[in-house]
Design a protein around this motif. Sequence first.
Motif, short mmCIF file in Angstrom:
data_model
loop_
_atom_site.label_atom_id
_atom_site.label_comp_id
_atom_site.label_asym_id
_atom_site.label_seq_id
_atom_site.Cartn_x
_atom_site.Cartn_y
_atom_site.Cartn_z
N ARG A 1 13.48 8.78 11.25
CA ARG A 1 12.19 8.80 11.79
C ARG A 1 11.18 7.89 11.20
O ARG A 1 10.10 7.76 11.76
N LEU A 2 11.47 7.19 10.11
CA LEU A 2 10.55 6.49 9.33
C LEU A 2 9.90 5.29 10.27
O LEU A 2 8.56 5.21 10.03
N PHE A 3 10.33 4.71 11.32
CA PHE A 3 9.74 3.76 12.11
C PHE A 3 8.94 4.41 13.42
O PHE A 3 8.52 3.46 14.05
N GLN B 1 0.95 4.12 -2.78
CA GLN B 1 0.85 5.45 -2.63
C GLN B 1 2.17 6.27 -2.93
O GLN B 1 1.96 7.41 -3.49
N ALA B 2 3.26 5.59 -2.89
CA ALA B 2 4.46 6.48 -3.32
C ALA B 2 4.55 6.69 -4.80
O ALA B 2 5.22 7.42 -5.19
N LEU B 3 3.83 5.91 -5.69
CA LEU B 3 3.70 6.06 -7.10
C LEU B 3 3.07 7.13 -7.53
O LEU B 3 2.97 7.33 -8.72
N PHE C 1 3.54 7.35 14.64
CA PHE C 1 2.87 8.79 14.24
C PHE C 1 3.82 9.40 13.07
O PHE C 1 3.42 10.56 12.82
N PHE C 2 4.78 8.94 12.59
CA PHE C 2 5.69 9.57 11.83
C PHE C 2 4.92 9.35 10.22
O PHE C 2 4.69 8.47 9.92
N THR C 3 4.44 10.64 9.84
CA THR C 3 3.80 10.36 8.45
C THR C 3 4.15 11.75 7.58
O THR C 3 4.22 12.85 8.21
N THR C 4 4.29 11.45 6.17
CA THR C 4 4.34 12.69 5.43
C THR C 4 2.97 12.92 4.55
O THR C 4 2.85 13.87 3.78
N LYS C 5 2.19 12.13 4.81
CA LYS C 5 0.92 12.06 4.16
C LYS C 5 -0.30 12.87 4.92
O LYS C 5 -0.34 12.87 6.03
N ALA C 6 -1.08 13.78 4.18
CA ALA C 6 -2.09 14.32 4.85
C ALA C 6 -3.27 13.60 5.50
O ALA C 6 -3.56 14.02 6.66
N ASP C 7 -3.60 12.36 4.92
CA ASP C 7 -4.61 11.47 5.80
C ASP C 7 -3.70 10.44 6.47
O ASP C 7 -4.40 9.34 6.75
N GLY C 8 -2.40 10.54 6.61
CA GLY C 8 -1.64 9.43 7.16
C GLY C 8 -1.81 9.46 8.70
O GLY C 8 -1.90 10.34 9.17
N LEU C 9 -1.51 8.08 9.19
CA LEU C 9 -1.43 7.86 10.59
C LEU C 9 -0.03 7.75 11.12
O LEU C 9 0.14 7.99 12.23
N GLY C 10 0.69 7.30 10.44
CA GLY C 10 2.16 7.36 10.79
C GLY C 10 2.37 5.83 11.68
O GLY C 10 3.14 5.75 12.34
N LEU C 11 1.57 4.83 11.28
CA LEU C 11 1.67 3.85 12.17
C LEU C 11 2.06 2.43 11.49
O LEU C 11 2.53 1.39 12.08
N GLY C 12 1.83 2.50 10.14
CA GLY C 12 2.03 1.14 9.31
C GLY C 12 3.36 0.56 9.54
O GLY C 12 3.47 -0.58 9.80
N LEU C 13 4.50 1.47 9.14
CA LEU C 13 5.82 0.76 9.42
C LEU C 13 5.96 0.26 10.57
O LEU C 13 6.86 -0.61 10.80
N LYS C 14 5.63 1.15 11.50
CA LYS C 14 5.74 0.70 12.97
C LYS C 14 5.28 -0.85 13.22
O LYS C 14 5.88 -1.63 13.77
N PRO D 1 9.53 8.19 -5.37
CA PRO D 1 10.58 9.24 -5.14
C PRO D 1 11.58 8.92 -4.28
O PRO D 1 12.61 9.50 -3.96
N GLY D 2 11.24 7.83 -3.43
CA GLY D 2 12.15 7.35 -2.34
C GLY D 2 12.04 8.20 -1.07
O GLY D 2 11.19 8.82 -0.84
N ILE D 3 12.91 7.90 -0.22
CA ILE D 3 12.80 8.59 1.23
C ILE D 3 13.79 9.38 1.38
O ILE D 3 14.93 9.38 1.23
N ALA E 1 10.07 -3.52 -3.89
CA ALA E 1 10.64 -2.11 -4.26
C ALA E 1 9.73 -1.55 -5.22
O ALA E 1 8.94 -1.85 -5.89
N ASP E 2 9.76 -0.10 -5.17
CA ASP E 2 9.04 0.67 -5.68
C ASP E 2 9.73 1.64 -6.86
O ASP E 2 11.11 1.94 -6.43
N HIS E 3 9.46 2.27 -7.55
CA HIS E 3 10.08 3.20 -8.46
C HIS E 3 9.57 4.92 -8.35
O HIS E 3 9.62 5.59 -9.21
N LEU F 1 0.79 -1.24 0.00
CA LEU F 1 0.06 0.05 -0.15
C LEU F 1 1.00 1.47 -0.07
O LEU F 1 0.47 2.10 -0.66
N ASN F 2 1.90 1.16 0.88
CA ASN F 2 2.78 2.54 0.96
C ASN F 2 3.41 2.39 -0.46
O ASN F 2 3.64 3.78 -1.05
N ALA F 3 3.79 1.70 -1.13
CA ALA F 3 4.53 1.35 -2.46
C ALA F 3 3.59 1.91 -3.46
O ALA F 3 3.96 3.04 -4.25
#
Length: 724
Positions: free
Chosen positions: A673-675, A632-634, A678-691, A664-666, A660-662, A628-630
């Motif tokens: 702070r990726l993991f 969204q990144a596209l 509550f760290f998110t760069t998305k407007a509607d993100g929660l920042g818990l997925g990777l954690k 913009p990368g991180i 692996a996605d193509h 899902l993250n991948a």
Amino acid sequence: MRAVSTPRSLAALLARLRRDPRRWGAWLALAALVLGTGWVAGGWAQRHETEQRLAALRSAQELHALGLRGVIGKYGYLPAVVARQPAVRALLAQPGNPVLRDRVDEDLAEISRRADALAVYVMDPAGNALAASNAGTPESFVGRNYARRPYFTRALQGGTGLFYGVGLTTGHPGLFVAEAIRDQGQVRGVVIVKLSLDKVAATWARATDPVLLRDEHGVAFLATYPDWRYHTTRPLTPGDATALRDSEAYGHGAVLAPMPWDVRPATPAGAFVLHTRIGGRAHSFLALDQTLPDYGWTLTVMTDRDEILQVRDQAWAMAALLMALLVMAGLYWRLRERRYAEQRSARRELEQRVADRTRELQDAQAFRHAMEESLLVGMRARDMDGRIIYVNRALCQMTGYEPEELLGKRPPYPYWHPDDMEKHWSDSNASLAGRAERSGFESRVRHKAGHDVITRVYTAPLIDADGVQQGWMSSVVDITEQTCAEERQRAQEAQLQRAARLASLGEMASTLAHELNQPLMALSNFAAAAQALAEGGPPGLLVQSLQDIRAQAQRASEIVRRIRGMVRQGSGLAERFEVAEWVETVLAWLKPEIQARRVRIVLQLPPGLPALLADRVLAEQLLLNLVLNALQALDGQPPARRRIELSARVAGGRLVFSVADHGPGIAPEHAQRLFDPFFTTKADGLGLGLKICRSIAEAHGGALSWHPRPGGGAVFEFSLPLAP
Ligand code: ADP
């Protein structure tokens, strides 16, 4: 010591010469030395021999001169005796008196016979023969004139006229001795005695070395070789020619040929070398002249020069041979010395090697001893029957027995644990049969002091230097401590995990909200669809929607159950499922998102992947979040880059999966702070997925990590346990 064989030395010498051409110089110098020595010795021998020969020649010369003088002296008195004869004087006074002449002829014949002369005769002052010993014979001198003969003129001048020549009347050669007969200062006549020198010539002919007598004109008249007679030893001067013609010494009109000699001067003065042929053979002589001034003659004696040259050549050869022998001896000596030196150095090297080897062995022995003493690992060697043949200090300490108590013992060994006798027997039999595990086996032994020791035993064949197996070598590691420590650590870790999970209870509340969000949204969507269908859609689709609602509701409840389980103890339920199946499930759920975004999913699964053994729901959640993250990144990427690659491989007994996605990368500032929750760069993100993903991966004994994708984009990688 083996003698140096010549062929081998010669071969070695030639080989060395080929290798090192500079040695030619040395060899040439040696050869020059040998030849030079011969040359010097030959020269010396030639000089010495020449001197000896010259001395001998001088003696021979004296002897021959004496002989000659003896012969001539014997007749020297005879003319004077004849001159005193009264009859002779009377005849000179009356030359025409026939009675007187007959008488004188008789007297002269008698004197000649007694004196053994060739002839005796008397001439008047005009050179006419008045009486002669051979009167009355066909060769009679009487009545002939000999005025032009030199002995006559010399006698007239006073003194003894000596002359060697060929008789004008007889044609026989002889020595003419003439004396004038004087009376009151007046010459009345001349007496001549003709002698034969044949006896002298016969003596010379018998001598080994040639002798030659020549007159004042250089004409040889007496010689060892008759062929040499009447030959000129030097070119005749006009004076000589006139004198010879006038005197007719060697006959009327005689032509004198030059001597067949090739003459070279030699030292000392008076000596010379002559080359000639005698009887067809070439000869060379060393000759020495001696003048006999009272006779006006020259006496030449000779010796064979070839003999001198022979002596020289012999000396030359001897000296060269001697020198060559010396050189050979020197070379042999050098070769021998070199071989001795080589042997000495080889012996020294051998001794050194023996010493080195001994030292190495001692070092190795000391090293081995120190190693065995310092080893914490127990070592035990047994022969093929299981009899203990070696134990080290560590093994003794481990079991509490002394070496003497163990050496020579066969199973059962004194340290076997009484409660594990059966296992000991089977382990021991397996080891002795060569069936022992390479990774070793655990064995509990009883220390002599009574406590238990847990060991791990590794066994390998004991092979001797000839490659023959002599028994078995075991290393025994005391793992009592380690075993206890592991037990303790396991307990501690479980405790810690539990504490950690409790500590993040609050975090879990949010997690729950996040995880439930998805099924609830789906529920809401399906419910809306059901509602629409209930108001007049086809009943089949309504049933389908209601089934979906039920499934999503069950899923939500399942999520709650699993997360509660996670908080309680470890990961939830481990079940076995296929990798392909698992990926397909997740992709099916995401199908609407994938299609809406026009993203291409590239799946690379190697064939024959083993099944996974994990909590299936959590594993699905983990993959779902990452894909899902991948996706969204596209968003906002050009169509060519809208691609996600999913791949799996087996590493370290686990499945390693990467997404692996193509995109913009991180950004570097976000990477740290990726993991974080509550760290998110998305407007509607929660920042818990990777954690949550990381927690799931860790709950399965793995990890979740990421790295930038070469060419842009991000790669997330995690591992899950495989079914055994
Ligand atoms: P959320 O998706 O709710 O933001 P996540 O924990 O899943 O929360 O992600 C945290 C942040 O990590 C995201 O906001 C995004 O900035 C970044 N991120 C996650 N996955 C990717 C990806 N594949 N490419 C780029 N950025 C990513």
